[in-house]
Every structure is written in structure tokens, then in C-alpha cells.
Scaffold this motif. Structure first.
Motif, short mmCIF file in Angstrom:
data_model
loop_
_atom_site.label_atom_id
_atom_site.label_comp_id
_atom_site.label_asym_id
_atom_site.label_seq_id
_atom_site.Cartn_x
_atom_site.Cartn_y
_atom_site.Cartn_z
N GLY A 155 16.49 0.19 -6.74
CA GLY A 155 17.70 -0.60 -6.67
C GLY A 155 17.74 -1.78 -7.63
O GLY A 155 18.73 -2.51 -7.68
N GLY A 156 16.66 -1.97 -8.39
CA GLY A 156 16.62 -3.07 -9.34
C GLY A 156 16.45 -4.43 -8.72
O GLY A 156 16.76 -5.46 -9.33
N GLY A 157 15.96 -4.46 -7.46
CA GLY A 157 15.77 -5.73 -6.77
C GLY A 157 14.32 -6.20 -6.81
O GLY A 157 13.45 -5.54 -7.38
N VAL A 158 14.09 -7.33 -6.21
CA VAL A 158 12.73 -7.89 -6.13
C VAL A 158 11.88 -7.00 -5.24
O VAL A 158 12.27 -6.63 -4.14
CB VAL A 158 12.78 -9.33 -5.57
CG1 VAL A 158 11.37 -9.85 -5.32
CG2 VAL A 158 13.54 -10.24 -6.51
N SER A 159 10.69 -6.63 -5.74
CA SER A 159 9.78 -5.74 -5.01
C SER A 159 8.40 -6.38 -4.98
O SER A 159 7.68 -6.41 -5.98
CB SER A 159 9.73 -4.37 -5.70
OG SER A 159 8.87 -3.49 -5.03
N VAL A 160 8.02 -6.89 -3.81
CA VAL A 160 6.77 -7.65 -3.64
C VAL A 160 5.78 -6.85 -2.81
O VAL A 160 6.16 -6.21 -1.83
CB VAL A 160 7.05 -9.01 -2.95
CG1 VAL A 160 5.76 -9.80 -2.76
CG2 VAL A 160 8.08 -9.81 -3.74
N GLY A 161 4.50 -6.89 -3.18
CA GLY A 161 3.45 -6.23 -2.41
C GLY A 161 2.35 -7.20 -2.05
O GLY A 161 1.77 -7.85 -2.93
N GLY A 205 0.80 -1.21 0.00
CA GLY A 205 0.00 0.00 0.00
C GLY A 205 0.84 1.26 0.00
O GLY A 205 2.00 1.26 -0.42
N PRO A 206 0.27 2.38 0.49
CA PRO A 206 0.99 3.65 0.54
C PRO A 206 1.89 3.75 1.76
O PRO A 206 2.08 2.79 2.50
CB PRO A 206 -0.16 4.67 0.62
CG PRO A 206 -1.24 3.94 1.36
CD PRO A 206 -1.13 2.51 0.92
N GLY A 207 2.45 4.94 1.98
CA GLY A 207 3.25 5.20 3.17
C GLY A 207 4.56 4.44 3.18
O GLY A 207 5.28 4.38 2.17
N ILE A 208 4.90 3.84 4.32
CA ILE A 208 6.14 3.08 4.45
C ILE A 208 6.18 1.94 3.46
O ILE A 208 7.25 1.59 2.92
CB ILE A 208 6.30 2.55 5.89
CG1 ILE A 208 6.48 3.70 6.89
CG2 ILE A 208 7.47 1.57 5.98
CD1 ILE A 208 7.74 4.52 6.69
N MET A 209 5.04 1.34 3.18
CA MET A 209 4.99 0.24 2.22
C MET A 209 5.43 0.73 0.84
O MET A 209 6.24 0.09 0.16
CB MET A 209 3.58 -0.35 2.17
CG MET A 209 3.14 -1.00 3.46
SD MET A 209 1.40 -1.52 3.44
CE MET A 209 0.55 0.03 3.74
N GLU A 210 4.90 1.85 0.43
CA GLU A 210 5.29 2.43 -0.86
C GLU A 210 6.79 2.75 -0.86
O GLU A 210 7.49 2.49 -1.85
CB GLU A 210 4.49 3.71 -1.11
CG GLU A 210 4.88 4.44 -2.39
CD GLU A 210 4.11 5.74 -2.56
OE1 GLU A 210 2.91 5.66 -2.88
OE2 GLU A 210 4.71 6.81 -2.34
N ALA A 211 7.27 3.32 0.24
CA ALA A 211 8.70 3.66 0.33
C ALA A 211 9.56 2.43 0.16
O ALA A 211 10.59 2.45 -0.53
CB ALA A 211 8.98 4.35 1.66
N GLY A 212 9.17 1.32 0.81
CA GLY A 212 9.93 0.09 0.69
C GLY A 212 9.97 -0.43 -0.72
O GLY A 212 11.02 -0.81 -1.25
N ASN A 213 8.81 -0.47 -1.37
CA ASN A 213 8.76 -0.93 -2.77
C ASN A 213 9.50 0.03 -3.70
O ASN A 213 10.16 -0.39 -4.65
CB ASN A 213 7.32 -1.09 -3.23
CG ASN A 213 6.61 -2.26 -2.59
OD1 ASN A 213 5.53 -2.11 -2.01
ND2 ASN A 213 7.20 -3.44 -2.65
N LYS A 214 9.42 1.32 -3.41
CA LYS A 214 10.10 2.31 -4.24
C LYS A 214 11.61 2.14 -4.16
O LYS A 214 12.31 2.19 -5.19
CB LYS A 214 9.71 3.72 -3.78
CG LYS A 214 10.26 4.84 -4.65
CD LYS A 214 9.77 6.20 -4.16
CE LYS A 214 10.30 7.34 -5.02
NZ LYS A 214 9.83 8.67 -4.53
#
Length: 237
Positions: free
Chosen positions: A101-107, A87-96
Motif C-alpha cells: 500500500g506504500g505506507g509505513v511498514s515497521v518491524g 517476523g514471519p506469519g501474520i507479522m510478514e502479512a502485515g508488513n507485506k
């Protein structure tokens, strides 16, 4: 209490007929099963990841948003993927940060009446949708080799203490649990020590070793890297 809330409470407490049980409760089992199967199939192939928890209300530009993004970015530079609530907030920051960084980004998203919506930094095919919180929490834990808790609300505490409890009771391996932000977490730590440990005796001294509190991205990455080196494991390089 709103009319909808009152109706929901009354529906929950109403005596159900056998046909209602078969129609509603029994069929819900298959929905739960489908969420587990979908999660297992998609997440079993992602490689070593770190779950990042935190508030959906944290805005871009705020200190902890920028810190979460930097943590996720550095994790990907060290070979780890990142799992968030999607979702938004810290979750968005983590995925961003993971995306940058070109790494795996899971939500791992969940349908909620407010706050929760997909963020645009999740890898295609790695955005899972859940109706059930307990299924989602299993995915957070089962496929993570580390947990980073940023400042957040009840949901963050729920996810954090789920991980701590599973490690404390040896239901999962002792992966690193890292709380970021001493000014945010120290009050909780004081209560845990003074009330839960010393006054009530509800935990043991050794339980305080299940997590660490830090302030920087470098400290987070160092703790996780040291864990991998100690156990002769290798991330995604």
C-alpha cells in the motif's frame, strides 16, 4: 529437560558474588537503555501507526494471512502506518500489506531460538532488533494508535493483554483494540464473561468495552477511522 535447560536453571539460582553482580547484572542495564534509546529515536518520527499482532506460524495463502495483509493494506490507504513484530506469519502479512500500500511498514524484531526471522517487507531503517521482550512491548504500545490482534499463540495473547491492561488501568489512552476472527476469539470471550466477570468478579462490565471482535478488514478500518473522527485527529494524509 535438556542439559542446557538444566544448566540455565542452575545458573539462575546460583548465589552470585558481588563482582558477578557488578559485571553481569549492572552492565545489562546499559543494554536495556540502548534498546530504549534506539527505539525512541527511530519510532518517534513515524507518525500514526497501528500495531498488528498474530502468529508467526500462519502461512502465506492461509485465510488469516491474507486477511492480515488486506487489513494492513487498507490501513495504509487510510493514512496509517503498520507496526508488527517483524517476523514471519501474520507479522510478514502485515508488513507485506503495508509495503504493497506504500505506507509505513515497521518491524520490531527479537532474537529467538525458533520461528523469528526478519521478513522482507519492512521499510529500510524501520527494522529494530531487540533482546528484551519488555522493551519491545513498550515500543509496540507507545507508538501505536490502535491494536489489531489476529489469531496467534502465547506471544499474541501477551501483547494483546498488555495493551488491554494499560488501557484498563489508564496508563495509556483508550485506543481501539480489535480482535479479528470471531471463530478464534469467541471461546476466550466466553471464558472472560462467564469465569472472570460473572463467576469470579475479577473484571467489571465496562472492561468488556475495551475491545471489539470483528471478521473483516472493512470493520477494522471503520473502527479506527471512527476513533480518529471522534477525537478530531488526523492520520498521515
Amino acid at each position: 529437560m535438556t542439559p542446557n535447560e538444566d544448566k540455565r536453571i542452575r545458573e539462575t539460582l546460583k548465589q552470585k558474588t558481588w563482582n558477578e553482580i557488578k559485571t553481569n547484572d549492572s552492565w545489562a542495564i546499559f543494554k536495556v537503555m540502548s534498546e530504549f534509546v534506539d527505539g525512541y529515536e527511530k519510532l518517534s518520527r513515524i507518525g500514526p501507526c497501528v500495531s498488528v499482532f498474530g502468529s508467526a506460524r500462519t502461512k502465506p495463502g492461509e485465510t488469516y494471512y491474507e486477511l492480515a495483509e488486506n487489513i494492513a493494506f487498507q490501513l495504509t490507504q487510510n493514512g496509517y502506518g503498520v507496526i508488527t513484530g517483524g517476523g514471519p506469519g501474520i507479522m510478514e502479512a502485515g508488513n507485506k500489506g503495508a509495503h504493497r500500500g506504500g505506507g509505513v511498514s515497521v518491524g520490531l524484531n527479537i532474537e529467538l531460538p525458533f520461528e523469528q526471522k526478519d521478513n522482507p517487507f519492512i521499510d529500510r531503517g524501520k527494522n529494530l532488533e531487540f533482546d528484551y521482550f519488555f522493551v519491545r512491548k513498550v515500543m509496540f504500545v507507545k507508538y501505536a494508535q490502535g491494536f489489531v490482534a489476529m489469531p496467534g499463540g502465547f506471544g499474541t495473547l501477551d501483547e494483546l493483554f498488555e495493551a488491554i491492561t494499560l488501557i484498563q488501568t489508564k496508563k495509556i489512552a483508550k485506543f481501539p483494540i480489535i480482535l479479528v476472527g470471531t471463530s478464534f476469539w469467541n471461546g476466550l470471550l466466553d471464558w472472560i464473561i462467564e469465569t472472570m466477570l460473572k463467576k469470579q468478579g475479577n473484571i467489571s462490565d465496562v472492561d468488556l468495552e475495551l475491545f471489539k471482535i470483528v471478521d473483516t478488514a472493512d470493520e477494522v478500518v471503520d473502527i479506527i477511522n471512527n476513533f480518529y473522527k471522534k477525537h478530531l485527529l488526523s492520520p498521515n494524509f
